[in-house]
Design a protein around this motif. Structure first.
Motif: not given
Length: 287
Positions: A221-222, A197-202
């Motif tokens: 985070r990867k 998932v992207s930063e906004d979902v995280a």
């Protein structure tokens, strides 16, 4: 066919087969003779091509008569009546509908007369609830005290909105269900290893689960700046915080994306697929 079970999660589901139809179920629910349940696989239907073979969606471009036959086969294998089966119309909300006797057949044999419903609950004997999936999380609820059931669709939006706790509250208000008396299950869906998932979902999940924001099992985070999100763990936390005992929570142990030949997966197929369905009902007559 070799099935890949998740190495990091308890495996509570079992594979069943009847008349060539393969489905999954939970031994934890089989102790209740009045309860009928199952989760479909791709095996045992008549659909062709990308829908092969047990597609249970009328909305994905498959032949209507093939989908109808698939429903006849899966209902025969699991043991429920299509005329008394009621579907959701999931749109990633936390809206819940109490299913009545007159709703029987809606979504399969009759058109739906409601929309934006991701959760269904009932205590009507003879009714079976149905929801559709292809990576999102199915949530099962069984109240053995009041003989009531609930079934919900919970993708990342529904999980961030705590659909699980909304369902517990709805069953309490409708039937007097107590969280500590419920048996619940997380259904086959995408695992953390497959769910980038992207930063906004995280960020949504960090805010919603502040005491778990550093828990790698939930989110990490990867190097590429993306994140791996564990919806199974998120729903487990929601269940526990809603008051459901840990020993009453069952896990799927199987990822849709890791098993694209056995289960439909939106991510694995890049959207070229059919739908799986979860079924949960109460045996008996509505007369």
């Amino acid at each position: 066919m070799e099935i890949k079970w998740d190495k990091d999660t308890r495996e509570d589901m079992k594979v069943k087969e009847r008349d060539g139809v393969v489905y999954l179920n939970y031994p934890a629910f089989e102790r209740f003779s009045w309860c009928c349940h199952g989760f479909s696989t791709r095996i045992g239907g008549v659909s062709q091509g990308i829908y092969s073979s047990m597609n249970l969606s009328f909305q994905r471009g498959d032949r209507k008569e093939d989908v109808e036959e698939n429903y006849r086969r899966i209902s025969g294998a699991i043991g429920f009546d299509l005329e008394r089966t009621v579907c959701s119309q999931q749109t990633h909300t936390v809206n819940i509908r109490r299913v009545r006797k007159e709703d029987g057949g809606k979504g399969i044999l009759r058109p739906l007369d409601y929309q934006d419903v991701d959760g269904l609950i009932t205590d009507i004997p003879g009714i079976t609830l149905a929801t559709s999936f292809a990576d999102c999380v199915p949530l099962f609820f069984v109240d053995p005290v009041h003989k009531a059931v609930g079934l919900a669709h919970s993708g990342w939006r529904g999980t961030a909105g705590r659909m699980g706790s909304h369902m517990v509250r709805a069953m309490k208000e409708a039937f007097g269900s107590k969280p500590e008396e419920l048996y619940v299950a997380i259904g086959p869906s995408i695992c953390q290893d497959c769910y980038e998932v992207s930063e906004d979902v995280a960020e949504v999940f960090r805010k919603e689960f502040p005491s778990h924001r550093e828990e790698r099992k939930l989110l990490y985070r990867k190097e590429n700046g993306k994140y791996q999100l564990n919806l199974w763990r998120a729903n487990e936390i929601i269940f526990q915080e809603a008051g459901i005992p840990e020993e009453r929570i069952s896990f799927p142990g199987i990822c849709t994306c890791c098993n694209p030949d056995f289960l439909f997966s939106h991510r694995a197929s890049k959207g070229k697929r059919g739908n799986l369905s979860a079924f949960l009902g109460i045996r008996g007559s509505m007369e």
